[in-house]
Design an enzyme around this catalytic site. Structure first.
Site, PDB file in Angstrom:
ATOM      1  CB  THR A  92      -7.875  26.713 -34.202  1.00 28.47           C
ATOM      2  OG1 THR A  92      -6.548  26.740 -33.684  1.00 28.47           O
ATOM      3  CG2 THR A  92      -8.822  26.196 -33.115  1.00 28.47           C
ATOM      4  N   GLY A  93      -9.978  24.574 -35.535  1.00 27.54           N
ATOM      5  CA  GLY A  93     -11.353  24.326 -35.948  1.00 27.54           C
ATOM      6  C   GLY A  93     -11.467  22.960 -36.599  1.00 27.54           C
TER       7      GLY A  93
ATOM      8  CG  ASP B 152      -6.987  29.038 -39.362  1.00 30.68           C
ATOM      9  OD1 ASP B 152      -7.785  28.139 -39.032  1.00 30.68           O
ATOM     10  OD2 ASP B 152      -6.667  29.977 -38.590  1.00 30.68           O
ATOM     11  N   GLY B 153      -9.001  27.450 -41.280  1.00 28.32           N
ATOM     12  CA  GLY B 153     -10.397  27.543 -41.682  1.00 28.32           C
ATOM     13  C   GLY B 153     -10.887  28.973 -41.555  1.00 28.32           C
ATOM     14  CB  ALA B 154     -12.569  31.355 -42.869  1.00 28.40           C
TER      15      ALA B 154
ATOM     16  CD  GLU C  59      -8.037  30.784 -35.669  1.00 25.11           C
ATOM     17  OE1 GLU C  59      -8.376  29.599 -35.724  1.00 25.11           O
ATOM     18  OE2 GLU C  59      -8.861  31.724 -35.706  1.00 25.11           O
TER      19      GLU C  59
HETATM   20  C1  5RP Z   1     -11.357  29.223 -35.026  1.00 25.21           C
HETATM   21  C2  5RP Z   1     -11.699  29.636 -36.404  1.00 25.21           C
HETATM   22  C3  5RP Z   1     -12.103  28.568 -37.354  1.00 25.21           C
HETATM   23  O1  5RP Z   1     -11.228  28.576 -38.427  1.00 25.21           O
HETATM   24  C4  5RP Z   1     -13.484  28.833 -37.828  1.00 25.21           C
HETATM   25  O2  5RP Z   1     -14.347  28.917 -36.705  1.00 25.21           O
HETATM   26  C5  5RP Z   1     -13.975  27.718 -38.776  1.00 25.21           C
HETATM   27  O3  5RP Z   1     -14.149  26.538 -38.039  1.00 25.21           O
HETATM   28  P1  5RP Z   1     -14.641  25.209 -38.722  1.00 25.21           P
HETATM   29  O4  5RP Z   1     -13.563  24.765 -39.647  1.00 25.21           O
HETATM   30  O5  5RP Z   1     -14.854  24.264 -37.573  1.00 25.21           O
HETATM   31  O6  5RP Z   1     -15.909  25.506 -39.463  1.00 25.21           O
HETATM   32  O7  5RP Z   1     -11.657  30.773 -36.780  1.00 25.21           O
HETATM   33  O8  5RP Z   1     -11.114  30.323 -34.210  1.00 25.21           O
END
Ligand code: 5RP
Length: 262
Positions: A33-34, A89-91, A111
């Site tokens: 998500t993100g 996933d992102g972080a 997540e």
């Molecule tokens: C969502 C997350 C996202 O992976 C994290 O916030 C990174 O988001 P983005 O890719 O928009 O920078 O942990 O709960």
């Protein structure tokens, strides 16, 4: 079209596009998500539609589920999948050991469950997410709404004996009301500035009755795919101890750059 993207968006895109190549026919894949994960979902949707890629996706939030369905990915629940080949996933932050802070988008609980149920977790990120010590980004902690202020006080009291530089905590808001997660919980953001012992802090936080889960991902991430605004990609694998370099061409996928919303 690509000229409209900021360097950070280009970096997120190339990281996502490179990580999408890890997905193979028949896999069950956790979808993060993100904004970076949204690029991934768009890339995978294109691979499904145009290359006939066949895989099942397990989304980590209702918004990712909606986007995945929109772009043509077959979506199943974690209970249907039981175990996953891969999660991408992102972080919000990652350190040299590939430990993470996640939850900036409010989806840390699903997540973490999905990533933990995966043979491999790949994080997609831009260079701004790399840190020497976790904690500059506020650490999200998902708490039960019942007695959340008592839980907050307990967390603040506990932080006194933890190796952290800051101890302020704030309830995440959505306008005038508390932000509510997909699981119906609240999020407390812990402004710790620097976390000296992330492993210990993660264990201590999860001992508290009102805490559901925290955003520290310790020993869960296997690989970081780091994107740069000029199309370069760096792949760091903590198990193999390897660093590989690659470069992507933006033009190939420019039809993805329209209508992207997180
Ligand atoms: C969502 C997350 C996202 O992976 C994290 O916030 C990174 O988001 P983005 O890719 O928009 O920078 O942990 O709960």
């Amino acid at each position: 079209m690509t000229g409209e993207l900021s360097p950070i968006d280009k970096a997120k895109f190339v990281a996502a596009r490179r990580a999408a190549d890890f997905v193979e026919d028949g896999m069950r894949v956790g979808l993060g998500t993100g904004s970076t994960a949204a690029w991934l979902v768009r890339c995978l949707g294109e691979m499904v539609r145009e290359d006939g890629l066949k895989f099942k996706g397990v989304p980590t939030s209702t918004r990712t589920a909606e986007l995945a369905r929109d772009v043509g990915i077959e979506v199943i629940s974690l209970d249907e999948a039981r175990w996953l080949d891969l999660t991408i996933d992102g972080a919000d932050e990652f350190d040299a050991d590939l430990n993470l802070i996640k939850g900036g988008g409010g989806a840390l609980l699903q997540e973490k469950i999905v990533a933990t149920a995966s043979d491999r977790m790949v994080v997609i990120a831009d260079i701004g997410k790399q840190v020497e010590h976790l904690g500059a980004y506020p650490l999200p902690v998902e708490v039960i709404p019942f007695g959340w202020q008592t839980t907050q006080a307990l967390i603040e009291e506990t932080l006194i004996s933890m190796d952290v530089l800051g101890r302020d905590t704030t309830l995440r808001m959505n306008g005038d009301a508390p932000y509510v997660t997909d699981e119906g919980n609240y999020i407390l953001d812990l402004h710790l500035k620097r976390i000296g012992n992330p492993r210990q802090l993660a264990l201590v936080l999860n001992q508290m009755p009102g805490v559901v889960e925290n955003g520290l991902f310790i020993d869960i991430c296997d690989t970081v795919v780091l994107g740069f605004g000029d199309g370069r990609v760096e792949l760091r694998d903590i198990n193999e101890g390897t660093i590989e370099h690659d470069r992507l061409d933006f033009v190939e996928s420019e039809n993805l750059f329209t209508d992207l919303s997180d």
